[in-house]
Motif scaffolding. Sequence first.
Motif, mmCIF file in Angstrom:
data_model
loop_
_atom_site.group_PDB
_atom_site.id
_atom_site.type_symbol
_atom_site.label_atom_id
_atom_site.label_comp_id
_atom_site.label_asym_id
_atom_site.label_seq_id
_atom_site.Cartn_x
_atom_site.Cartn_y
_atom_site.Cartn_z
ATOM 1 N N TRP A 81 0.809 -1.211 0.000
ATOM 2 C CA TRP A 81 0.000 0.000 0.000
ATOM 3 C C TRP A 81 0.846 1.266 0.000
ATOM 4 O O TRP A 81 0.382 2.319 -0.415
ATOM 5 C CB TRP A 81 -0.959 -0.005 1.197
ATOM 6 N N ILE A 90 -1.018 8.320 2.801
ATOM 7 C CA ILE A 90 -0.617 7.119 3.516
ATOM 8 C C ILE A 90 0.013 7.559 4.830
ATOM 9 O O ILE A 90 0.594 8.641 4.926
ATOM 10 C CB ILE A 90 0.372 6.253 2.711
ATOM 11 N N LEU A 108 -7.345 3.033 0.794
ATOM 12 C CA LEU A 108 -6.282 2.036 0.783
ATOM 13 C C LEU A 108 -6.757 0.610 1.015
ATOM 14 O O LEU A 108 -5.982 -0.330 0.848
ATOM 15 C CB LEU A 108 -5.235 2.387 1.866
ATOM 16 N N ILE A 111 -5.917 -2.225 -1.438
ATOM 17 C CA ILE A 111 -4.524 -2.655 -1.570
ATOM 18 C C ILE A 111 -3.873 -2.819 -0.205
ATOM 19 O O ILE A 111 -2.654 -2.729 -0.078
ATOM 20 C CB ILE A 111 -3.712 -1.687 -2.454
ATOM 21 N N ALA A 112 -4.689 -3.060 0.815
ATOM 22 C CA ALA A 112 -4.159 -3.225 2.175
ATOM 23 C C ALA A 112 -3.233 -4.431 2.259
ATOM 24 O O ALA A 112 -2.216 -4.405 2.954
ATOM 25 C CB ALA A 112 -5.304 -3.359 3.175
ATOM 26 N N TRP A 163 -5.094 -4.466 -8.904
ATOM 27 C CA TRP A 163 -4.166 -3.357 -8.634
ATOM 28 C C TRP A 163 -4.117 -2.384 -9.809
ATOM 29 O O TRP A 163 -4.050 -1.166 -9.614
ATOM 30 C CB TRP A 163 -2.767 -3.901 -8.319
#
Length: 237
Positions: A81, A90, A108, A111-112, A163
């Motif tokens: 991430w 982030i 997020l 895509i954790a 992704w």
Amino acid sequence: MEITREEATARRRTFAQWAAGAYEPLLPISTRVDIDRRFREWTRRTPTFTIAWATGVAASILDTLPPNDPWRHPTPGFGTWRDAGDVTFIPDEEDEWDRQRMLLDLSLAAIADPMPPGAARVMAACAAGAEDGQFTLTDVRNQSEATRRDMRTADIAQSIVLWSLWRRRIYRGADDEFPLSMMYSWLSYALMVEDGRGVPHESIDPDVFTAALTDEDYRAVAGMDDESEHPARHLDI
């Protein structure tokens, strides 16, 4: 592997449902589990189709990203991430953000979890083209233990599509129709590859060209003020 017309229709339906599920957040969890089960079964039975479909979709989406988007040129270690830090918030290194908290962050959560082993390598190959992606995922599959080969292929296939989709969605939002149209179109293109024919770039390239993003798009989402702030290009994995 030869499959009947009815089986080919069932496979196409499964992959189309998986694609729709990537766009519909309200799809029941039990339905997602069922689709995933069937996706994996078709991967076991017809891996060439899954490989062609997933790498083709990922390659088509990545090909629309701005030329200077770093995800076109992943560095070694890519696939967490933190690779989203150029376009969304982030937490700092010292912040105590564990996976459970990450799953609560709508920017997020998708895509954790890190990409599965080998997926970043395949995604980097897809950035060079669908054929490169197919070759690389096939190579990863062939080098995997026989008992895990199908599961690993399905894990990587789903990861590179999701992704790639996440990255484009940063620019165009959830209403962007291009990724979904590519996921549907590649159902036919993957069948052509499975039959021994080449990737039909003459059909794909015009759609990619129309949907292509620019470096202006990248600077806008990354909050950059001038051309000099573009990130340096990276070597492929």
